[in-house]
Design a protein around this motif. Sequence first.
Motif, mmCIF file in Angstrom:
data_model
loop_
_atom_site.group_PDB
_atom_site.id
_atom_site.type_symbol
_atom_site.label_atom_id
_atom_site.label_comp_id
_atom_site.label_asym_id
_atom_site.label_seq_id
_atom_site.Cartn_x
_atom_site.Cartn_y
_atom_site.Cartn_z
ATOM 1 N N MET A 60 0.404 -1.017 0.027
ATOM 2 C CA MET A 60 -0.080 0.374 -0.094
ATOM 3 C C MET A 60 1.312 1.082 0.250
ATOM 4 S SD MET A 60 -2.973 -1.223 2.606
ATOM 5 C CE MET A 60 -1.902 -1.029 4.219
ATOM 6 N N ASN A 61 0.952 2.151 -1.318
ATOM 7 C CA ASN A 61 1.507 3.375 -0.852
ATOM 8 C C ASN A 61 0.325 3.997 -1.327
ATOM 9 O OD1 ASN A 61 4.138 1.790 -1.672
ATOM 10 N ND2 ASN A 61 3.816 1.758 -3.894
ATOM 11 N N SER A 62 1.017 5.590 -0.501
ATOM 12 C CA SER A 62 0.851 7.191 -1.080
ATOM 13 C C SER A 62 -0.762 6.915 -0.046
ATOM 14 C CB SER A 62 0.111 7.162 -2.607
ATOM 15 O OG SER A 62 1.095 7.524 -3.368
ATOM 16 N N LEU A 63 -0.562 5.862 1.473
ATOM 17 C CA LEU A 63 -1.895 5.891 2.023
ATOM 18 C C LEU A 63 -2.606 7.319 2.267
ATOM 19 C CD1 LEU A 63 -0.239 3.028 4.364
ATOM 20 C CD2 LEU A 63 -2.203 3.450 2.821
ATOM 21 N N LYS A 64 -3.988 7.473 2.049
ATOM 22 C CA LYS A 64 -5.025 8.683 2.511
ATOM 23 C C LYS A 64 -5.074 7.739 4.312
ATOM 24 C CE LYS A 64 -5.108 9.097 -2.977
ATOM 25 N NZ LYS A 64 -6.600 9.107 -3.630
ATOM 26 N N LEU A 65 -6.168 9.964 4.848
ATOM 27 C CA LEU A 65 -6.984 9.035 5.519
ATOM 28 C C LEU A 65 -7.843 7.790 5.570
ATOM 29 C CD1 LEU A 65 -7.082 12.274 6.306
ATOM 30 C CD2 LEU A 65 -5.918 11.105 7.328
ATOM 31 N N GLU A 66 -8.509 8.254 4.248
ATOM 32 C CA GLU A 66 -10.014 6.630 3.664
ATOM 33 C C GLU A 66 -9.383 5.563 3.526
ATOM 34 O OE1 GLU A 66 -8.898 10.003 2.164
ATOM 35 O OE2 GLU A 66 -9.366 9.702 0.342
ATOM 36 N N ASP A 67 -8.245 5.337 4.020
ATOM 37 C CA ASP A 67 -8.045 3.920 3.604
ATOM 38 C C ASP A 67 -7.403 3.368 5.330
ATOM 39 O OD1 ASP A 67 -5.035 4.860 1.135
ATOM 40 O OD2 ASP A 67 -7.103 3.455 1.062
ATOM 41 N N THR A 68 -8.028 4.268 6.241
ATOM 42 C CA THR A 68 -7.710 3.736 7.497
ATOM 43 C C THR A 68 -9.016 2.258 7.627
ATOM 44 O OG1 THR A 68 -7.381 5.949 8.385
ATOM 45 C CG2 THR A 68 -8.673 3.887 10.189
ATOM 46 N N ALA A 69 -8.818 1.207 8.402
ATOM 47 C CA ALA A 69 -10.584 0.301 8.244
ATOM 48 C C ALA A 69 -9.052 -0.903 8.412
ATOM 49 C CB ALA A 69 -10.287 0.011 6.566
ATOM 50 N N VAL A 70 -10.233 -2.063 8.974
ATOM 51 C CA VAL A 70 -9.247 -3.314 9.642
ATOM 52 C C VAL A 70 -9.245 -3.538 7.603
ATOM 53 C CG1 VAL A 70 -9.484 -5.379 10.547
ATOM 54 C CG2 VAL A 70 -10.388 -3.037 11.444
ATOM 55 N N TYR A 71 -8.244 -5.030 7.691
ATOM 56 C CA TYR A 71 -7.732 -4.991 6.553
ATOM 57 C C TYR A 71 -8.096 -6.632 6.563
ATOM 58 C CZ TYR A 71 -6.604 -0.632 4.101
ATOM 59 O OH TYR A 71 -6.793 0.622 3.258
ATOM 60 N N TYR A 72 -8.501 -6.976 5.754
ATOM 61 C CA TYR A 72 -8.627 -9.196 5.944
ATOM 62 C C TYR A 72 -8.220 -9.871 4.821
ATOM 63 C CZ TYR A 72 -11.960 -7.572 9.304
ATOM 64 O OH TYR A 72 -12.720 -7.701 10.889
ATOM 65 N N CYS A 73 -7.940 -10.498 4.898
ATOM 66 C CA CYS A 73 -7.386 -11.332 4.120
ATOM 67 C C CYS A 73 -8.145 -12.472 3.761
ATOM 68 C CB CYS A 73 -5.483 -11.874 3.763
ATOM 69 S SG CYS A 73 -4.968 -13.211 5.186
ATOM 70 N N ALA A 74 -8.874 -13.507 3.299
ATOM 71 C CA ALA A 74 -10.019 -14.078 2.708
ATOM 72 C C ALA A 74 -9.217 -15.046 1.499
ATOM 73 C CB ALA A 74 -10.893 -13.501 2.042
ATOM 74 N N THR A 75 -10.049 -16.111 1.738
ATOM 75 C CA THR A 75 -9.783 -16.739 0.108
ATOM 76 C C THR A 75 -10.824 -18.105 -0.133
ATOM 77 O OG1 THR A 75 -8.053 -18.609 -0.160
ATOM 78 C CG2 THR A 75 -8.646 -18.449 1.881
ATOM 79 N N THR A 76 -10.848 -18.017 -1.407
ATOM 80 C CA THR A 76 -11.802 -18.823 -1.890
ATOM 81 C C THR A 76 -11.413 -19.496 -3.192
ATOM 82 O OG1 THR A 76 -13.882 -19.366 -2.581
ATOM 83 C CG2 THR A 76 -12.438 -16.919 -4.089
ATOM 84 N N GLN A 77 -12.120 -21.037 -4.075
ATOM 85 C CA GLN A 77 -11.606 -21.519 -4.600
ATOM 86 C C GLN A 77 -11.664 -21.355 -6.188
ATOM 87 O OE1 GLN A 77 -13.867 -25.543 -4.454
ATOM 88 N NE2 GLN A 77 -12.209 -26.532 -6.439
#
Length: 120
Positions: free
Chosen positions: A82-99
């Motif tokens: 993640m580059n050039s982060l902005k205020l609106e990028d504030t969040a909880v980030y989740y990774c997920a997987t699916t087939q």
Amino acid sequence: VQLQASGGGLVQAGDSLRLSCAASGRSFNMYTMGWFRQAPGKEREVVAVISWNGGSTYYADSVKGRFTISRDNAKNTVYLQMNSLKLEDTAVYYCATTQYYTVKPNYDYWGQGTLVTVSS
């Protein structure tokens, strides 16, 4: 499949951060991986998706050109640069997987989330 996300933290606007998601279990290298995020008071949204071999990627318009998703199947790990982060990028980030390759959040397995806070 178990997913462990890491790399979140407090950064200033304009900074960079790299999230990692380590997967355990079978068939990681055959699964689509996605990063999603959820900001306070908002619904969970897709950020980026990568196919099993990295041949296809998807980015939300809000992060296109700033974020890069990648994977290392030998290490069972997917990354979100993640580059050039902005205020609106504030969040909880989740990774997920699916087939199957999809950008909708109906993934089979989810990590615990890592908090990214961007300050001014």
